[in-house]
Design an enzyme around this catalytic site. Structure first.
Site, short mmCIF file in Angstrom:
data_model
loop_
_atom_site.label_atom_id
_atom_site.label_comp_id
_atom_site.label_asym_id
_atom_site.label_seq_id
_atom_site.Cartn_x
_atom_site.Cartn_y
_atom_site.Cartn_z
N GLY B 7 23.95 68.07 12.76
CA GLY B 7 24.94 68.91 13.44
C GLY B 7 26.15 69.03 12.54
N ALA B 8 26.37 70.23 12.01
CA ALA B 8 27.50 70.47 11.10
C ALA B 8 28.47 71.45 11.76
CB ALA B 8 27.01 71.01 9.76
N GLY B 9 28.69 71.24 13.06
CA GLY B 9 29.66 72.06 13.77
C GLY B 9 31.08 71.61 13.48
N ALA B 10 31.95 71.78 14.44
CA ALA B 10 33.37 71.52 14.22
C ALA B 10 33.61 70.08 13.74
CB ALA B 10 34.14 71.81 15.50
N ASN B 104 30.82 63.14 23.23
CA ASN B 104 31.40 63.04 24.56
C ASN B 104 30.34 62.69 25.59
OD1 ASN B 104 34.15 63.49 24.51
ND2 ASN B 104 33.89 65.70 24.35
N LYS B 186 37.17 57.82 28.52
CA LYS B 186 37.22 59.22 28.09
C LYS B 186 36.35 60.10 29.00
CE LYS B 186 36.89 62.30 24.11
NZ LYS B 186 36.46 62.50 22.72
N ASN B 190 37.27 63.34 31.42
CA ASN B 190 36.54 64.61 31.36
C ASN B 190 35.86 64.95 32.69
OD1 ASN B 190 37.18 65.38 28.72
ND2 ASN B 190 35.62 64.03 27.88
N SER B 259 36.84 71.87 27.31
CA SER B 259 35.64 72.40 26.64
C SER B 259 34.61 72.93 27.65
CB SER B 259 35.01 71.33 25.77
OG SER B 259 34.62 70.22 26.56
N GLU B 271 28.18 70.44 29.57
CA GLU B 271 27.80 69.03 29.43
C GLU B 271 27.86 68.27 30.75
OE1 GLU B 271 28.68 68.01 24.84
OE2 GLU B 271 30.45 67.81 26.13
#
Lengths: 310, 310
Positions: B7-10, B104, B186, B190, B259, B271
């Protein structure tokens, strides 16, 4: 028999027109200045099933303009305007004035008891619908019926003859021992569809299209049923569930966005305190947990607040 | 040490860039074709705090294109893509490949255990943020930190030296016994802000402006805390409540739409199953009622379904 419609909005003006046309002595009271002026100056324009039936000069006043005594007060406001309306017309009651209340939602008897004796409260529920096409314009479709019950059943004669007279005008009222059950059944449906459609942002058909809609429905109705039964009402959850299911098809009510959804979108306060909010309030009294109704009520209120609804 | 970012996202590309710049052997895997092509042909364009730091030719592949074995897999996907991603890169694991997971939400250890031994799972939580300005473009701000824990604490040496090496590159990792507590803290935040902002349709500041926000917050957190404790986590509800309150001002996170809200608006799946949905799932296992998380999870899923999110 002098009949006052306290609130000449969609439903009030429809029933008022029906009685007026049947030669009853009908008067309207309303707080919406433009609506009052229009009806006073040009008459109530009545359009039913797309047919213009003409204009009807039904006497109409603002609360501060009216005097005299009335035998029957038909309250037809939003739930939250019931008490302010009663305050503003209470000088028109004599000792035996009867109040008819078929407002949506729960908890209205408590309010009405502050103004008249229980034997003068006629409480019920209706499936008539109606609309306004602007100030002074009634636009309605179809027919309907009303279920009505005198809260304390002594001296029923006047009520029964009143029902008969109103039925002469076509209101289609049935005096019913089960009116409270019907009120709870209708409120239960609204506790589900009004709130979820608003929070999910969908119409009734879309709500029904979600495969787990019955889980959502039951999360609310389990609480409604438990609290209603604690209140002594024979709430039949399976009937409410079935009524909800029958609203899903586009041919019935599926394309409809419930009234609470529309109030929210149009910047108005909602009737949540007379639906899930009342279930929560009564739940506390009976020591029945209502976590789902609690959180739904809070979400709706927060949405009203954040949207600056008034 | 061969490091793979699955995963090369943000966030993945941000950490990957930091390690690559510090001369680590970094490789990216991603499923987004346009992103892969852009980085392969023009390099990853890195913009941090509005400064263009240039383009970096970090090797990048689609899962089906890559072979070889990697020593460390840093998973950086959306929660629901964790398992599919692991499936697609599991041929790159050797016997002692370590997986770092700071996604997350809750429940990821169970998934990771299907792929590597518990002593090779490094689980944690981060406050680093990041974004993409389109395919091939990293746009990030500020700094952050990571809390990390080896799930089964035997042979910690490799993990600790790995932490040291990553910290050389600026990742600011703290090895922490309390990582699970932090994950729950966390997730608790969320479970409140992500869901309510989505259902009420507001930003974090607006949520905080509703006078009864603490009642809404506690309706969720009471369940999160009870379930977390049943899982053996020392969840401190007052810390989560305080963290939530600290997000309200516009100077902190108040103007932000969480998000999950953004995923919902942008037609993506959310999610929710790794937040309130996981609390509900674990609640059932521990026989703890979670009516509020249940109904919130269902409402979010119905909204995804009705919006046709994918």
């Amino acid at each position: 028999m002098k009949i006052l419609f306290a609130g000449a909005g969609a439903l009030g003006s429809r029933f008022g027109y029906m009685l007026f046309k049947n030669n009853e002595d009908v008067t309207f009271v309303d707080t919406w200045g433009e609506h009052v002026e229009k009806i006073r100056n040009k008459g109530l324009k009545v359009i039913i099933d797309e047919v213009d039936l003409g204009n009807f000069y039904i006497p109409i006043y603002k609360p501060e303009q009216i005097s005299g005594k009335y035998d029957v007060i038909f309250v037809a406001t939003k739930s939250m305007q019931l008490r302010p309306m009663l305050e503003s017309v209470k000088h028109l009651f004599h000792e035996d004035t009867k109040i008819i209340c078929i407002l949506n939602g729960l908890g209205h008897v408590e309010t009405l008891k502050d103004y008249v004796k229980e034997e003068n409260i006629l409480i019920g529920v209706t499936v008539w619908t109606s609309g306004l096409g602007g100030p002074g314009i009634l636009e309605a479709h179809g027919t309907g019926k009303i279920e009505l019950k005198q809260v304390k059943e002594i001296n029923l004669d006047r009520t029964l003859s009143l029902v008969e007279r109103f039925n002469d005008a076509g209101l289609n009222i049935r005096y019913s021992e089960n009116a409270f059950q019907s009120i709870w059944h209708k409120a239960g449906l609204n506790c589900v569809l009004n709130t979820y459609c608003t929070l999910i942002d969908c119409n009734i058909n879309q709500y029904g299209s979600f495969e787990k809609n019955l889980e959502l429905t039951r999360a609310v109705l389990n609480e409604v049923t438990a609290v209603g039964r604690a209140e002594g009402i024979d709430v039949k959850q399976e009937i409410i569930e079935n009524n909800i299911k029958n609203c899903f098809p586009l041919e019935t009510a599926g394309a409809h966005y419930p009234s609470l959804y529309q109030d929210m979108k149009n910047g108005r306060l909602t009737e949540i305190d007379y639906l899930n909010g009342e279930v929560s309030r009564l739940g506390k009294i009976h020591n029945i947990p209502t976590p789902v109704c609690d959180v739904i009520t809070l979400m709706i209120h927060s949405k009203e607040f954040i949207n600056n609804n008034k």
